[in-house]
Enzyme design. Structure first.
Site, PDB file in Angstrom:
ATOM      1  N   GLY A  10       0.814  -1.201   0.000  1.00  0.00           N
ATOM      2  CA  GLY A  10       0.000   0.000   0.000  1.00  0.00           C
ATOM      3  C   GLY A  10       0.847   1.250   0.000  1.00  0.00           C
ATOM      4  O   GLY A  10       2.055   1.205   0.266  1.00  0.00           O
ATOM      5  N   PRO A  11       0.233   2.395  -0.301  1.00  0.00           N
ATOM      6  CA  PRO A  11       0.979   3.662  -0.304  1.00  0.00           C
ATOM      7  C   PRO A  11       1.502   4.000   1.077  1.00  0.00           C
ATOM      8  O   PRO A  11       1.040   3.451   2.083  1.00  0.00           O
ATOM      9  CB  PRO A  11      -0.069   4.687  -0.781  1.00  0.00           C
ATOM     10  CG  PRO A  11      -1.171   3.886  -1.382  1.00  0.00           C
ATOM     11  CD  PRO A  11      -1.170   2.568  -0.684  1.00  0.00           C
ATOM     12  N   PRO A  12       2.458   4.898   1.162  1.00  0.00           N
ATOM     13  CA  PRO A  12       2.970   5.306   2.480  1.00  0.00           C
ATOM     14  C   PRO A  12       1.878   5.983   3.307  1.00  0.00           C
ATOM     15  O   PRO A  12       1.045   6.723   2.788  1.00  0.00           O
ATOM     16  CB  PRO A  12       4.099   6.295   2.139  1.00  0.00           C
ATOM     17  CG  PRO A  12       4.465   5.992   0.726  1.00  0.00           C
ATOM     18  CD  PRO A  12       3.224   5.506   0.059  1.00  0.00           C
ATOM     19  N   GLY A  63      -0.894   2.767   7.069  1.00  0.00           N
ATOM     20  CA  GLY A  63      -0.969   2.046   8.338  1.00  0.00           C
ATOM     21  C   GLY A  63      -0.631   0.580   8.270  1.00  0.00           C
ATOM     22  O   GLY A  63      -1.208  -0.225   9.000  1.00  0.00           O
ATOM     23  N   LYS A  64       0.324   0.196   7.431  1.00  0.00           N
ATOM     24  CA  LYS A  64       0.690  -1.210   7.322  1.00  0.00           C
ATOM     25  C   LYS A  64       1.348  -1.705   8.609  1.00  0.00           C
ATOM     26  O   LYS A  64       1.045  -2.795   9.099  1.00  0.00           O
ATOM     27  CB  LYS A  64       1.619  -1.392   6.118  1.00  0.00           C
ATOM     28  CG  LYS A  64       1.001  -0.990   4.785  1.00  0.00           C
ATOM     29  CD  LYS A  64       1.946  -1.203   3.630  1.00  0.00           C
ATOM     30  CE  LYS A  64       3.081  -0.219   3.626  1.00  0.00           C
ATOM     31  NZ  LYS A  64       2.635   1.176   3.389  1.00  0.00           N
ATOM     32  N   THR A  65       2.250  -0.909   9.152  1.00  0.00           N
ATOM     33  CA  THR A  65       2.906  -1.296  10.405  1.00  0.00           C
ATOM     34  C   THR A  65       1.908  -1.356  11.551  1.00  0.00           C
ATOM     35  O   THR A  65       1.954  -2.262  12.393  1.00  0.00           O
ATOM     36  CB  THR A  65       4.032  -0.301  10.732  1.00  0.00           C
ATOM     37  OG1 THR A  65       4.933  -0.238   9.632  1.00  0.00           O
ATOM     38  CG2 THR A  65       4.782  -0.722  11.976  1.00  0.00           C
ATOM     39  N   HIS A  87      -4.162  34.713 -14.227  1.00  0.00           N
ATOM     40  CA  HIS A  87      -3.902  33.286 -14.436  1.00  0.00           C
ATOM     41  C   HIS A  87      -4.930  32.424 -13.687  1.00  0.00           C
ATOM     42  O   HIS A  87      -5.567  31.536 -14.274  1.00  0.00           O
ATOM     43  CB  HIS A  87      -2.482  32.965 -13.956  1.00  0.00           C
ATOM     44  CG  HIS A  87      -2.023  31.581 -14.262  1.00  0.00           C
ATOM     45  ND1 HIS A  87      -1.114  31.292 -15.240  1.00  0.00           N
ATOM     46  CD2 HIS A  87      -2.363  30.375 -13.720  1.00  0.00           C
ATOM     47  CE1 HIS A  87      -0.903  29.990 -15.287  1.00  0.00           C
ATOM     48  NE2 HIS A  87      -1.645  29.407 -14.363  1.00  0.00           N
ATOM     49  N   GLU A  88      -5.113  32.708 -12.399  1.00  0.00           N
ATOM     50  CA  GLU A  88      -6.023  31.888 -11.600  1.00  0.00           C
ATOM     51  C   GLU A  88      -7.477  32.157 -11.944  1.00  0.00           C
ATOM     52  O   GLU A  88      -8.326  31.265 -11.817  1.00  0.00           O
ATOM     53  CB  GLU A  88      -5.773  32.126 -10.112  1.00  0.00           C
ATOM     54  CG  GLU A  88      -4.341  31.871  -9.649  1.00  0.00           C
ATOM     55  CD  GLU A  88      -3.846  30.490 -10.001  1.00  0.00           C
ATOM     56  OE1 GLU A  88      -4.673  29.560 -10.108  1.00  0.00           O
ATOM     57  OE2 GLU A  88      -2.624  30.322 -10.194  1.00  0.00           O
TER      58      GLU A  88
END
Length: 681
Positions: free
Chosen positions: A236-238, A241-243, A458-459
Site C-alpha cells: 500500500g501507499p505510504p 498504516g501497514k505497520t 492566471h487563476e
C-alpha cells in the site's frame, strides 16, 4: 488508517538486569590509572632530584669547598661515602656552608660522584688535610633502584588493562554479535494496539483476522488439514498504516511481536545479512507462537540479477537466505512472517510465490467512510467545537492517507492553540486540510504588483473554466496568496472518491489547465513561465490518453508501460516496443489533443471576458475566493456576498485591462499552482 505507521522498536524488550549493552565507566580502573601515573611521575621526579633538597655538585667543586673549609662534618651533618657493590663510582654526601647574596650562611646538603679507583688517594689526602674522617657506608640498592623504575611502569600497564577490560569485552561481544538479528521484540504487556485502534481498512482487517484465529487456536485449522499462510505481504501507499495493522494483529492475538527493518539485514561485512536472517528465524521459533514483521522488505527483497555492476552482491545473498528460511520452516510452529512495502514491483518473484508470501493484503487509501472513522479515532485526543462535523471534513479530504488525516487533526489543534481558542472549530480543520495538502500560506512573500496582477489573471482563467465546464471536479477555492511552491492556486475537490477517469473528464481537465496561460496572454499581451506546471501536467495527461488509455485516433493499443515506479536496472536494458513512425504519430496525436483543448478554452474565455475580469479584480481585492463567490460572479456578473477580510490588505493599483501593457519578470516567479489535484491520477 487510524494512526501513522509506527516502529515497534521504541518499546523493545530489555535485558532483565536493565543493561542495554552500553559499556559502563570503570571507576576502579580509572582510579588505578591515576595512581599509577602519579607514582611514575613521583619516581621520575625523585630520581631527578626535584623533590629533594640535595644539590648535585661536580667533583672539582667538591675539592674547592674542601680546600676553603666550607665542608661541614658534624654528627647532625656527617660526611659519608656511600659504597655500592658492583659500581666503579662512589657517592659522597654531606653538607657545606652556603652564603646567599647579601644574606646569612645556610647549611646546604650536597652529593658528588668520585672514582675511587683513580683519585682515591687524592680524596684521602684532601680529607686528612682538613681533618675530616668520612663515614664509610656500604649499601646494595640495585634491586630497589630497579624496582623503583619498573614498578610504576608495570602498575601503569595493569591499570590500563583493567580500565579497558570492559571495553575490550564489549568490542569482542560486538564483533561476535555482527551476525545476530536486530529484530526488536515487543512484550505482550506493552503491545496494547488492537483492531479497535485500526480504522479505514476493513477489508485488510478481515483478511488478517484468520491469522489472529490461528494464533489463538491453531488446532481449529489443523483438524481439517488447513495450512495457515507462511507469510503475508501488505502492500500500500505510504501512511496507510501497514505497520499499525501488523501490531494490531499481534496485540489482538496476544503473542510476542518481532519488528525489524529490511535495511537492518545488510551491513558492510559480507555474510552478515544471511547470518542475521538465520538468527531471526531461530528467535522466532524459540518464542513461538509469534509474529515477525519485516518493514520495507524491498530493501532486501529486490529483484535479483539486476544489479548495476559486478562483484559479490551481499543483498542477493541475504535474499537467498531469506528464501531458504521461509521455505524451510513449518507454519505448525506458530511463526508467521508479515512484511510491508510500497514498492511491490521491484520484489523478486521467488519471494512472492505460494509457500513463502502466500497472501498479499492491499492496504489502500481509505474511502469517505474510512476517513470519517480515522478522524473520529484521532479526534478523541483533542477538544472539538460544537460546530465541527467530521463527516463534512471526510468528504473534503479525498485521497488523504491515514497519516495525513492524523496530521490534519494535529495541525488544527496547533492553530487553535496559537489563536488562544478553547476548542477546535471547523475553520481550523479546513485550514489544516489545505495546509497539509497544498502547503502553508506564505503571506510574507514580497510579490511585485506585476506578478500579483499576472497571477490574478492566471487563476481567474482556471477558476472560470472549472465552473463552466461540465465534466470537472467542483471548485474549492481560488487564491493568489503564495502557498507552498505556488504563487497562486486554483483548488478543487472531487465530490467523492474517484477510481477512474472518463474521456470527457480528461478533455475538460485539459481545457481548464490551458486557461491560465490563455488569460495571461489575453489581458496582458505577454506570457510568463508561471504556466510551466500547467504545461507539464497537460503533457502527461495527454500522453496517458494516447499511450495508455486508448483515447485517441491510434486506437486501443498500449504504447508504454506504467512508469509510476522506475526500476533503473530493469529499464536500462529494455528497448522501445514500437517503431519510430509510431513514435512520431504519438507525438502528433498528443499535440492535436492539447491544441484542441487550447482552442476550446480560448473560445470559452473570449465569450466570458467580462466575468474573467471581475474574478481577477475580486482576487486582487480579497486575495482568496471560495467556490460560492466565483459562482455568484458567473451567474450575476457581480460579487454580491464578498468574503470577510480578517485584515484589510494594502491598497493595490487598479486591475489590468485588455489595453494595458505589462511585462512579467518571469525568471523571478514560481509557477502558479495550475490545478493541484488532491486526488491521485
Amino acid at each position: 488508517m487510524a494512526d501513522n505507521e509506527q516502529k515497534s522498536g521504541k518499546e523493545g524488550r530489555q535485558r532483565p538486569n536493565g543493561n542495554n549493552n552500553e559499556p559502563q565507566l570503570n571507576w576502579r580502573g580509572l582510579l588505578l590509572v591515576a595512581v599509577a601515573i602519579a607514582l611514575l611521575g613521583g619516581a621520575l621526579l625523585v630520581r631527578g632530584g626535584s623533590f629533594s633538597q640535595v644539590e648535585e655538585i661536580p667533583n672539582s667543586r667538591f675539592y674547592e669547598l674542601l680546600n676553603e673549609s666550607k665542608i661541614v662534618s658534624t654528627p647532625e651533618h656527617p660526611l659519608a661515602i656511600n659504597v655500592e657493590e658492583g659500581r666503579k663510582t662512589e657517592t659522597i654526601t654531606g653538607s657545606y656552608r652556603k652564603k646567599a647574596n647579601n644574606g646569612p650562611e645556610t647549611i646546604q646538603s650536597f652529593q658528588t660522584t668520585v672514582f675511587i679507583a683513580y683519585d682515591g688517594q687524592q680524596l684521602r689526602d684532601a680529607l686528612k688535610k682538613v681533618g675530616i674522617e668520612p663515614n664509610i657506608r656500604s649499601q646494595s640498592n640495585a634491586f630497589a633502584s630497579t624496582m623503583l623504575n619498573l614498578v610504576p611502569i608495570l602498575l601503569l600497564f595493569v591499570a590500563v588493562y583493567f580500565f579497558f577490560r570492559s571495553q575490550i569485552k564489549m568490542a569482542g561481544k560486538g564483533a561476535l554479535n555482527f551476525g545476530k538479528s536486530k529484530a526488536r521484540m515487543m512484550a505482550r504487556d506493552k503491545n496494547r494496539i488492537t483492531f479497535k485502534d485500526v480504522a479505514g481498512v476493513e477489508e485488510a482487517k478481515e483478511e488478517v483476522s484468520e491469522l489472529v484465529d490461528f494464533l489463538k487456536d491453531p488446532k481449529k485449522f489443523q483438524k481439517l488439514g488447513g495450512r495457515i499462510p507462511k507469510g503475508v505481504l501488505m502492500v500500500g501507499p505510504p501512511g496507510t498504516g501497514k505497520t499499525l495493522l501488523a501490531r494490531a494483529i499481534a496485540g489482538e492475538a496476544d503473542v510476542p511481536f518481532f519488528s525489524i527493518s529490511g535495511s537492518d539485514f545488510v551491513e558492510m561485512f559480507v555474510g552478515v545479512g544471511a547470518s542475521r536472517v538465520r538468527d531471526m528465524f531461530e528467535q522466532g521459533k524459540k518464542n513461538a507462537p509469534c509474529l515477525m514483521f519485516i518493514d520495507e522488505i524491498d530493501a532486501v527483497g529486490r529483484h535479483r540479477g539486476h544489479g548495476l555492476g559486478g562483484g559479490h552482491d551481499e543483498r542477493e545473498q541475504t535474499l537467498n537466505q531469506l528464501l531458504v528460511e521461509m521455505d524451510g520452516f513449518d507454519t505448525q510452529d506458530g511463526v508467521i512472517i508479515i512484511a510491508a512495502t510500497n514498492r511491490p514491483d521491484v520484489l523478486d518473484p521467488a519471494l512472492l510465490r505460494p509457500g513463502r508470501f502466500d497472501r498479499q493484503v492491499n492496504v489502500s487509501l481509505p474511502d469517505v467512510k474510512g476517513r470519517e472513522e480515522i478522524l473520529n479515532v484521532h479526534s478523541k485526543k483533542v477538544k472539538l467545537g460544537e460546530n465541527v462535523n467530521l463527516a463534512v471534513l471526510a468528504r473534503g479530504t479525498p485521497g488523504y492517507s491515514g497519516a495525513e488525516l492524523a496530521n490534519v487533526i494535529n495541525e488544527a489543534a496547533l492553530m487553535a492553540a496559537r489563536k488562544g481558542l478553547r476548542a477546535i472549530s471547523m475553520r481550523e480543520l479546513e485550514e489544516a486540510r489545505d495546509k497539509v495538502r497544498w502547503g502553508k500560506e506564505r503571506r510574507s512573500l514580497a510579490m511585485s504588483e506585476r506578478e500579483k496582477i499576472s497571477t490574478a489573471w492566471h487563476e481567474a482563467g482556471h477558476a472560470l473554466l472549472n465552473v463552466l465546464l461540465e465534466h470537472t471536479n467542483p471548485l474549492h477555492k481560488v487564491t493568489i496568496i503564495p502557498r507552498g511552491p505556488y504563487l497562486g492556486a486554483t483548488m478543487y475537490l472531487p465530490e467523492g472518491d474517484k477510481y477512474s477517469t472518463q474521456q470527457k473528464e480528461a478533455l475538460d481537465s485539459l481545457a481548464v489547465i490551458m486557461g491560465g496561460r490563455i488569460t495571461e496572454e489575453m489581458f496582458t499581451n505577454d506570457i510568463s513561465n508561471g504556466a510551466a506546471g500547467d504545461i507539464k501536467q497537460a503533457t502527461q495527461l495527454a500522453r496517458k490518453m494516447v499511450c495508455e488509455w486508448g483515447m485517441s485516433l491510434l486506437g486501443m493499443i498500449c504504447y508504454s508501460e506504467n512508469n509510476d515506479y522506475v526500476f533503473l536496472a530493469r529499464e536500462m536494458g529494455r528497448n522501445r516496443e514500437y517503431s519510430e513512425a509510431t513514435a512520431e504519430q504519438i507525438d502528433v496525436e498528443v499535440k492535436r489533443i492539447i491544441d484542441q483543448a487550447y482552442s476550446r478554452a480560448t473560445t470559452i474565455l473570449s465569450q466570458n471576458r467580462a466575468k474573467v475580469e471581475i474574478i481577477a479584480n475580486a482576487l486582487l481585492e480579497y486575495e482568496t475566493l471560495d467556490a460560492t463567490h466565483v459562482q455568484e460572479i458567473i451567474e450575476f456578473g457581480e460579487l454580491r456576498n464578498p468574503p470577510i477580510l480578517e485584515s484589510k490588505p494594502p491598497p493595490l493599483p487598479p486591475p489590468a485591462t485588455s489595453t494595458m501593457q505589462t511585462s512579467h519578470e518571469g525568471e523571478h516567479r514560481l509557477p502558479p499552482g495550475g490545478l493541484p489535484s488532491p486526488a491521485p491520477a
